[in-house]
Every structure is written in C-alpha cells, then in structure tokens.
Scaffold this motif. Structure first.
Motif, PDB file in Angstrom:
ATOM      1  N   ASN A  57       0.847  -1.190   0.000  1.00 38.49           N
ATOM      2  CA  ASN A  57       0.000   0.000   0.000  1.00 38.49           C
ATOM      3  C   ASN A  57       0.880   1.237   0.000  1.00 38.49           C
ATOM      4  OD1 ASN A  57      -2.270  -1.620   0.209  1.00 38.49           O
ATOM      5  ND2 ASN A  57      -2.157  -1.656   2.430  1.00 38.49           N
ATOM      6  N   ASP A  60      -1.745   7.845  -1.958  1.00 40.27           N
ATOM      7  CA  ASP A  60      -2.304   8.317  -3.221  1.00 40.27           C
ATOM      8  C   ASP A  60      -1.422   9.416  -3.791  1.00 40.27           C
ATOM      9  OD1 ASP A  60      -4.434   6.605  -3.003  1.00 40.27           O
ATOM     10  OD2 ASP A  60      -5.681   8.063  -1.953  1.00 40.27           O
ATOM     11  N   LYS A  61      -1.383   9.460  -5.112  1.00 42.74           N
ATOM     12  CA  LYS A  61      -0.622  10.508  -5.780  1.00 42.74           C
ATOM     13  C   LYS A  61      -1.372  11.822  -5.618  1.00 42.74           C
ATOM     14  CE  LYS A  61       1.306  11.845 -10.185  1.00 42.74           C
ATOM     15  NZ  LYS A  61       1.434  11.538 -11.599  1.00 42.74           N
ATOM     16  N   GLN A  62      -0.651  12.842  -5.214  1.00 42.94           N
ATOM     17  CA  GLN A  62      -1.273  14.140  -5.024  1.00 42.94           C
ATOM     18  C   GLN A  62      -0.797  15.087  -6.111  1.00 42.94           C
ATOM     19  OE1 GLN A  62      -0.317  15.369  -1.076  1.00 42.94           O
ATOM     20  NE2 GLN A  62      -1.654  13.868  -0.115  1.00 42.94           N
TER      21      GLN A  62
END
Length: 194
Positions: A57, A60-62
């Motif tokens: 895990n 998330d891509k920001q």
C-alpha cells in the motif's frame, strides 16, 4: 492390435502329434497414442504456476505540490519495530526512543507468532484508548525500521506480518534517529568477521 502369429510347429518326425503353438504379439502403437493424448490433455488443462507478489500500500498521488499540515504522531499511538541481526526484532510499544524509560521499554521478539502477538496486543490497546481520526482511520500506526544488519528477507517478513494482522497504517522508514542509534547500540552494529 493384438495379433496371433503362427510360429509353425507340428511334428519333428518322431511320430507324435503335437498341437500347434500359437504366439501372441501385442501392438503397442495405440497405447502410445493414448499416452500422448493424455499428456497433451493434462498439459493444456492445467494452470501453470503464477508468480506470487506482495501488495504494498502506497499513498495516493497528489497533484498539489503543497504539503498538507497534519498533526504529528504521538509516541503513545505508535509501535516502532527495528529489524536487527540474526532475525531478531526489537520494538518500542507506545514509547519514543528519546524518552527516559525507552531503555527499559525496548523489548526483543522473533518473527512469526511472537511479533504477531505483539502487534495484535498493541493494536487492541491503542485503538481502545484513542478515538478514530476525522477520516475514520484507526489511531494505531506501525513504524518499520530496517537497520544496517537486517536483511531483505526480514523486511519482507515484517511486511507479511502487516498483511496478516490487517494493519492498514504503517510506514517504512530507512533512517534511524540519533536517539534510536544510541538506544539500540551494539545490536545494530555489524559483527567483526572471524
């Protein structure tokens, strides 16, 4: 097919009448054909071994370049696991490395059920004492810290334990702080070769 072949036989001139001896010869061609058909069938019908991989895990891509301000983690909500030499694990449960009682709180465990029990107990204790955050996440966090004397297998084993215990919030940190280095001392120094 099975064939019956006449091998001759009869009398040899001694006057006795003997029955003809028949010999059988089995043609193995159909059996070989059947064998190859079965081999071909099982090769096509079975599934080959698929390579196994571990899911990891990641955040998330920001798209935004600005960093989000978050509340710093409290040591009371963190289980810190240090991977040492000879498949040893050292851990601090709810205590920071620079705390006064860190030396007495540092405990040793081994891989498998022992570290799994530690994770379950710590998770239960921390989640029961603290509320969930705004996003609905449990407060329990594990910090995994490989040391210079640990192996890649040690890291994979600890990540397996995160999957087994269904720990969703963990961080893999490859740098030790000065307080952690002094706390672990000789436990993380390579042994001289003999």
């Amino acid at each position: 097919m099975a064939e019956i072949v006449d091998t001759g036989g009869g009398g040899k001139g001694d006057g006795k009448v003997r029955a003809k001896k028949m010999s059988t010869r089995v043609d193995m061609t159909p059996m070989v054909d059947l064998g190859f058909l079965l081999i071909t069938f099982f090769m096509l019908a079975t599934t080959m071994t698929k390579p196994t991989s571990m899911t990891l895990n990641v955040p998330d891509k920001q798209d935004k370049k600005e960093e989000q301000q978050t509340e710093p983690l409290k040591a009371s909500k963190v289980l810190t696991i240090f991977m040492g030499r000879n498949n040893d694990i050292y851990y601090l449960d709810g205590v920071a490395a620079d705390d006064d009682n860190a030396e007495t709180a540092l405990k040793k465990a081994s891989y498998g059920t022992e570290i799994r029990d530690v994770i379950f107990k710590s998770k239960t204790r921390i989640n029961s004492q603290n509320p969930k955050d705004e996003a609905g996440n449990d407060p329990f966090v594990v910090v995994l810290k490989p040391t210079p004397v640990s192996t890649y297998k040690n890291m994979v084993d600890v990540l397996d334990e995160m999957a087994i215990t269904k720990t969703k919030r963990y961080a893999l940190v490859d740098e030790l702080t000065d307080a952690e280095k002094s706390l672990l001392g000789d436990r993380i120094k390579p042994q001289p070769e003999q």
